[in-house]
Design an enzyme around this catalytic site. Structure first.
Site, PDB file in Angstrom:
ATOM      1  N   SER A  95      -2.880   4.099   0.931  1.00  0.00           N
ATOM      2  CA  SER A  95      -2.698   4.616  -0.426  1.00  0.00           C
ATOM      3  C   SER A  95      -2.281   3.508  -1.382  1.00  0.00           C
ATOM      4  O   SER A  95      -3.004   2.536  -1.562  1.00  0.00           O
ATOM      5  CB  SER A  95      -1.689   5.773  -0.412  1.00  0.00           C
ATOM      6  N   ASP A 229      -5.126   4.963  -7.603  1.00  0.00           N
ATOM      7  CA  ASP A 229      -4.471   4.161  -6.581  1.00  0.00           C
ATOM      8  C   ASP A 229      -5.516   3.675  -5.572  1.00  0.00           C
ATOM      9  O   ASP A 229      -6.719   3.850  -5.781  1.00  0.00           O
ATOM     10  CB  ASP A 229      -3.368   4.972  -5.894  1.00  0.00           C
ATOM     11  N   ASP A 231      -6.669   4.556  -2.532  1.00  0.00           N
ATOM     12  CA  ASP A 231      -7.654   5.449  -1.916  1.00  0.00           C
ATOM     13  C   ASP A 231      -8.201   6.481  -2.894  1.00  0.00           C
ATOM     14  O   ASP A 231      -8.922   7.396  -2.503  1.00  0.00           O
ATOM     15  CB  ASP A 231      -7.084   6.132  -0.677  1.00  0.00           C
ATOM     16  N   ASP A 233      -7.021   8.978  -4.767  1.00  0.00           N
ATOM     17  CA  ASP A 233      -6.679  10.402  -4.865  1.00  0.00           C
ATOM     18  C   ASP A 233      -5.595  10.665  -5.908  1.00  0.00           C
ATOM     19  O   ASP A 233      -5.260  11.808  -6.184  1.00  0.00           O
ATOM     20  CB  ASP A 233      -6.269  10.975  -3.504  1.00  0.00           C
TER      21      ASP A 233
END
Length: 463
Positions: A95, A229, A231, A233
């Protein structure tokens, strides 16, 4: 610090995410959670992610599972694909945390794993190694399906006439965002693309990044800048001046535009939502998308037709009903997403003939800020937080707000409301060695100042 496992998945230093550890958790996940013998696997752009993804796929195939290699793609795109085909999924990502760390996010066919799933996975650790041969294939249409979800619903003229900067850095969805923005009629301006992984925390952007955004808006004449961010999401949206529209404000604007009438959001989110007449019911939860999803499921269990939406302070948005859009319905997707809460406020502003900043200015005047201390282990922060929670004298000595406390909330960490309405909320991160500080006040400047002052105090104590 050893890798940590919870409902956000497994996270730790890359050097500690050994092939055997990754294999153990993958086998445990497949044994504990029914993935219908098919597993979708995706990854972010960290240097370590390809090798970890290969390890996951190798173990899954040895367990006799059919593996679908989705390559590098946004976490919500992977979740959408697996949920549509009633399969499980593993996303290799850390993340927003630095590149020396990584992790695994697990999805069952119905979506993100729950606390019950988490305990079942832990109980299945240490399983023997299997020796079967599951199939392996790729899924080239996964990203296209994810993009069409939004371009079909909003239409080709939804962002017509806008110049939208896309801060690409090293986000795995950086090219997806550009294509979607262009397909919706805006002129995308790509910014800051990096071949080196940059850990962007959309909930706690540093001052250098904020200055960078403001400079880009001025230099390129932008109507907004969007990003995510690592990834992809969690969303980031800056208005035409480069000022950040924080995640829980994006959540409110998005939910209102979609016509939601029930909101599920963590206790750390901006309390202005409680003052709004747009929503019939507000349910406050612990921090983390699994808790938001559980609250949304409770709402839908009582009323399957409820127009329920969820969002977090980090901006991740969860849609629990079919939203009737201008061009096509937008189906539910109860996993944290970034595209929708970036697109919807821009579209809403355009249809109201104003800027995003004007939409924000019309909301109740409650402002939040957030910050974090990195490298703070839970065994350091938790005893301090326990003392702060149980001892009023310790709280009086620590908090620098200028008024007595009126309310204590321990739903998740310690949230203290003071005379005059200011709020300080402290909690250790659930998935990284960090300690977070949130503040709420009647002005953006005061909220930011409260966070800054208390981070200094926390640093003195916790270091």
């Amino acid at each position: 610090m050893a890798p940590k496992f919870g409902t956000s998945g497994l996270r730790g230093l890359v050097i500690e995410l050994t092939e055997s550890l990754v294999a153990d958790y993958t086998r445990a996940f497949l044994a504990a959670c029914n993935c219908n013998v098919t597993l979708y696997v995706g990854r972010d752009l960290r240097p370590s992610s390809p090798d970890i993804a290969d390890a996951v796929m190798s173990v899954a195939r040895a367990e006799g599972v059919a593996v679908v290699d989705c390559g590098a793609l946004p976490t919500p795109a992977l979740a959408l694909a697996s949920m549509q085909t009633n399969a499980g999924a593993v996303m290799v990502t850390g993340s927003h945390i630095p590149a020396d760390r990584n992790g695994l996010k697990f999805y069952v066919p119905g979506g993100e794993i729950t606390k019950v799933d988490e305990q079942a996975i832990i109980a299945h650790l240490g399983r023997p190694v299997a020796d079967e041969t599951g199939t392996l294939k790729t899924a080239p249409d996964v990203i296209d399906t994810y993009e069409r979800r939004y371009t079909d619903a909003f239409g080709a003229d939804a962002l017509h006439g806008l110049r939208v900067g896309v801060y690409q850095h090293s986000a795995v969805g950086r090219d997806v965002i550009v294509r979607v923005v262009q397909a919706l009629g805006a002129q995308p301006v790509t910014l800051g693309r990096s071949d080196v992984f940059i850990p962007v925390d959309t909930e706690a952007l540093d001052l250098d990044t904020r200055d960078l955004l403001a400079g880009w808006c001025k230099d390129y004449g932008l109507d907004a800048i969007i990003s995510t961010d690592g990834d992809s999401d969690r969303p980031m949206l800056a208005d035409h001046t480069g000022a950040i529209v924080v995640g829980d404000v994006l959540g409110v604007l998005t939910a209102r535009y979609l016509g939601a009438d029930v909101i599920c959001t963590p206790v750390s989110s901006n309390s202005m939502v409680l003052q709004m007449v747009d929503f019939k019911q507000i349910k406050l939860t612990r921090i983390g998308s699994p808790f938001v999803i559980a609250a949304m499921e409770d709402v839908l269990a009582l009323d399957p037709a409820a127009k329920v939406a969820g969002y977090e302070a980090n901006g991740g948005f969860l849609l629990g009903f079919t939203a009737q859009m201008q061009h096509a319905p937008l189906a539910p997707l109860m996993t944290r997403n970034s595209l929708l809460p970036m697109i919807a406020p821009l579209v809403a502003a355009g249809r109201n003939g104003c800027a995003v900043a004007d939409l924000v200015a019309d909301l109740p005047r409650v402002f939040t800020a957030a910050g974090r201390l990195q490298g703070i282990a839970p065994q350091v922060s938790e005893p301090f937080l326990d003392r702060l929670t149980t001892d009023p004298m310790v709280r009086t000595a620590f908090f620098d707000v200028g008024g007595g406390e009126t309310r204590i909330d321990t739903t998740d960490g310690l949230r203290v409301t003071f005379v005059g309405g200011d709020v300080i909320h402290l909690r250790p991160s659930g998935n990284a060695p960090e300690f977070r500080c949130y503040a709420e006040a009647g002005s953006a400047g005061k909220a930011a100042d409260l966070v800054a002052r208390h981070l200094v105090r926390l640093d003195d104590i916790l270091r």
